[in-house]
Enzyme design. Structure first.
Site, mmCIF file in Angstrom:
data_model
loop_
_atom_site.group_PDB
_atom_site.id
_atom_site.type_symbol
_atom_site.label_atom_id
_atom_site.label_comp_id
_atom_site.label_asym_id
_atom_site.label_seq_id
_atom_site.Cartn_x
_atom_site.Cartn_y
_atom_site.Cartn_z
ATOM 1 N N HIS D 191 0.848 -1.189 0.000
ATOM 2 C CA HIS D 191 0.000 0.000 0.000
ATOM 3 C C HIS D 191 0.884 1.239 0.000
ATOM 4 O O HIS D 191 1.789 1.342 0.824
ATOM 5 C CB HIS D 191 -0.925 -0.002 1.204
ATOM 6 N N ASN D 225 -10.392 -5.767 1.991
ATOM 7 C CA ASN D 225 -10.357 -4.903 0.828
ATOM 8 C C ASN D 225 -8.928 -4.466 0.625
ATOM 9 O O ASN D 225 -8.039 -4.819 1.415
ATOM 10 C CB ASN D 225 -11.309 -3.713 0.989
ATOM 11 N N LEU D 226 -8.673 -3.710 -0.399
ATOM 12 C CA LEU D 226 -7.305 -3.451 -0.812
ATOM 13 C C LEU D 226 -6.484 -2.745 0.265
ATOM 14 O O LEU D 226 -5.285 -2.961 0.379
ATOM 15 C CB LEU D 226 -7.313 -2.611 -2.091
ATOM 16 N N ASP D 227 -7.120 -1.903 1.072
ATOM 17 C CA ASP D 227 -6.359 -1.064 1.983
ATOM 18 C C ASP D 227 -6.371 -1.541 3.421
ATOM 19 O O ASP D 227 -5.878 -0.850 4.304
ATOM 20 C CB ASP D 227 -6.908 0.375 1.936
ATOM 21 N N GLU D 228 -6.983 -2.682 3.683
ATOM 22 C CA GLU D 228 -7.009 -3.175 5.048
ATOM 23 C C GLU D 228 -6.263 -4.485 5.119
ATOM 24 O O GLU D 228 -5.642 -4.913 4.167
ATOM 25 C CB GLU D 228 -8.473 -3.351 5.504
#
Lengths: 282, 282, 282, 282
Positions: D191, D225-228
């Site tokens: 990220h 999800n992508l950011d967690e």
């Protein structure tokens, strides 16, 4: 004969960018026979702002110098001529000792050119620590007062010391807008987190729950509320799964005090310019 | 009923590696109904040494436990059973205040589980600082004494306090071999440099002359002379061309005190093993 | 109409300090109707040297500008007017791929404004890697040649590419004085150590034996021998007792390549001034 | 004779904490005449979970070993016996080259024990880069497909390579829950931010607007999800007011690729345990 009047001052200029600004300002300094000890400038091409910090040495005629500058500088310029040297601060605390201790040590034994006029707490906890260093401690309890009343009492007391800056050394109260407006760009806070990651009171517990591998601290001007405002310095340390929230808190204390004193060091040397929510630091 | 006797202790084992060591040691702990709060082990395959730190909780019969361990552990094993909790140190200083100040703060306000039995200086300079924190200060001047005589007087005084560790907090004297041998693996020093980069007294000036972009500090055991010995913690900060030697010194002081207290924290928790010129830190 | 001629150039001035230098230089730029995009200056009060980097935009008359500057600048001034933009380098390698790989990636995909004219190795090992990126690889074996002969062959080949800089990306040969003199302030080396801590070839093994807790890398100009010269960038990572010398080497490779490319980035932007054994970096 | 069968494997145990676990597990290893090369364990006293990673060497009878372990380990134990050695990954990309380039370099030239079975992009941009390293590139365009359809096509293709892990090397698509569930604890993402500071796509612009002095990157498992998802490694670099959002992006790329490859290194060595939203890393 006149050498006793040789002084060092810091000229700070913040204005819309224009061609020839550096040449014009430094030419005026040259004309006044002031030696430029150190000069830094920066243009933010994004906003078209020009920032310059000029450390000068010589015999100053402040009024004449500023008048000459005003002739060439564009409208809307903020320029200040600050004497170099020690500044006076008031330190606000609650119960945690580490940041106050570091400021007391550096004021007394070197590291920060600062006199601590007073320590003011909303609890008695740190009276003994301040008094170990012969600094007056004042209790301004918030018990039984509204936030506005408490802040008014704080301001009244702080103003008796006429400080250059108000330093929040783990002062765990949310400030009222009136308080913040009363000390524009004069309040420095240490936030026990790596802004904007975690906001609020129990940030180390939030960090623990999130399983982060880095924790940090942020020193910033207070212009709005306790957790916002232009950032001056940030730093971090690495942590791992063996850290409890309490371990993070213990390790974080060293980062907090270091970041606060590094930020103050730059502020005291007139190295920090604020514009909007950002800082330029020379 | 017996719950008042529940204790926490740290078992440390350092021995030649052998198959089954972890199973044997932990089985004995299990047999003694001791709970393993935390366990760390490491095998240095280079030298064939086995290191284990076992934090235990329960009702201890020290003699029986150690006797059981001695039956299974190989010849040449060093094993210790340390109580957890606060330790007692003596701090040696010269003139610089920052490391001493940090130790005094953390002893008094949290951060290090340590009682400072005394501060001993070869100059008077820091008497006031120690006494601000109600810690006895003793002057042992080196004036008119040989190095051996001075160290003998230091040892005699230090021993009256029976400290667990002797902490050199910017003590700017070279120690005699007799002194070092008298406190094996008990002397912790902070070196104002990133070892082995610069050795000696004026390391910041050496660093400035060399044009380095990083300066650092090293906390280490003293086993030989002031600048050598097994390294515990090192850290650095970035500097640039605007730093004079004095600026490096000022910035370096924060690194020095942080590194010293982080090293002490691990030593006090029995987390550091020394072997040869290296350390294993759990 | 003339807008097609608007250029960006970097004026660099290095001279003895004198009153009014900034005003004089920037006034001349102003007179030439050049816009100062960015300006940095620094005075080393220790040696009395003045450094200024002025990034200019506009229509340049190079000769007239430099002539005007020469009228006001003191004797002994070094001033250069460099075009901004991509530079050309030759990369020297031996067997290790990581620094070369990073340079190839950044040249091809962004991150460094640099064209790699050629890769030259004293071993065949990295031919395939260079050719993956369509960069010509040349073998100049040292087998059967004296150091002087080998360097002479290297120089002859390098000069055919007329590079701005020669980058030693883990080139494990000691350079002859003739080679170094041939490319004054043009040779950038990455040293696999935190200078001046460990010098020589097996620094990771030295670091392991010493039990250090930090390893690092240093990018520097070569002005004398492979391990000396003005330092540009240094960085470190923390290691612990579980790292073998091989682990240090693996972890160190990332530091090496990062430090080398960060140094090159500043050199390519004309941000690095060399004087004596030190650098000023804007 | 049987020495050809000496293998190295990693036993991982994750279970509720109980007295005697270390003794029981290591005794079973001892009974099987397996040598413990390295052992790490950790108890999270907050949640009462026990984690142990045991690196074993010897002649394995996997079924017998696991059966013996199952007899003593509590209900709800997760235990795995992984062979050591190279792993196979599929790398997902969009347009940015830096992370993919670093993985290709380290797979080909050392630094990661990993074979890249394929690179899959939702754009053609990075085909040439993958093919420079002789790694097959597959385009799975999202044009004209719903998110669910696109992910289904991706999964179908990925599964043909039977990878151990799916690495998102700047893959700028939000994954569907079906995709994430299909690869439990097998998806590693980098990220471009210091989580949880900034979430979403234009984090460098958010960071610039906020005037931060530090930027960073986070490598984490994707579980939602992508950011967690559980954080594996984070790192930061310092920036200042002279950095535009583009400068932050350029500088951030080096942090991103370093953090991703350091995270992968630990995952590939079976050093990372996931529980809830946290990781334990040995």
């Amino acid at each position: 004969m006149q050498s006793q009047n040789v002084q060092r001052k810091v000229l700070r200029t913040l204005c819309p960018d224009a061609k020839g600004l550096i040449a014009q300002i430094t030419s005026i300094c040259f004309k006044h026979q002031l030696n430029i000890v150190q000069n830094n400038e920066y243009v933010d091409h994004h906003t078209g702002r020009f920032f310059m910090r000029t450390e000068l040495e010589g015999l100053f005629n402040d009024e004449a110098l500023l008048a000459d500058l005003d002739e060439v500088l564009p409208a809307g310029t903020v320029r200040e001529l600050n004497r170099a040297g020690r500044r006076r601060i008031v330190v606000l605390v609650t119960k945690e000792a580490h940041c106050l201790g570091d400021l007391l040590m550096k004021s007394a034994y070197g590291g920060l050119d600062v006199d601590i006029a007073a320590v003011i707490g909303n609890h008695e906890t740190l009276r003994a620590l301040a008094e170990r260093f012969d600094i007056p401690f004042h209790l301004v309890s918030h018990d039984g007062f509204s936030r506005e009343e408490h802040d008014a009492r704080m301001m009244a007391l702080i103003d008796t010391f006429a400080p250059d800056y108000v330093v929040l050394a783990k002062y765990m109260r949310v400030l009222t807008p009136a308080f913040v407006r009363h000390y524009p760009n004069q309040i420095i806070n240490i936030h026990h987190s790596f802004l904007p990651a975690f906001i609020g009171a129990r940030t180390y517990h939030q960090a623990y729950e999130r399983g982060v591998k880095i924790i940090g601290a942020t020193a910033h001007y207070v212009n709005d509320n306790l957790d916002e405002g232009p950032i001056i310095i940030q730093d971090v340390i690495h942590v791992d799964h063996t850290y409890t929230a309490e371990d993070m808190m213990r390790a974080g204390r060293d980062v907090e005090k270091n970041v606060l004193s590094r930020a103050l060091y730059r502020v005291l040397a007139h190295r920090v310019f604020v514009y909007g929510n950002r800082t330029v630091i020379f």
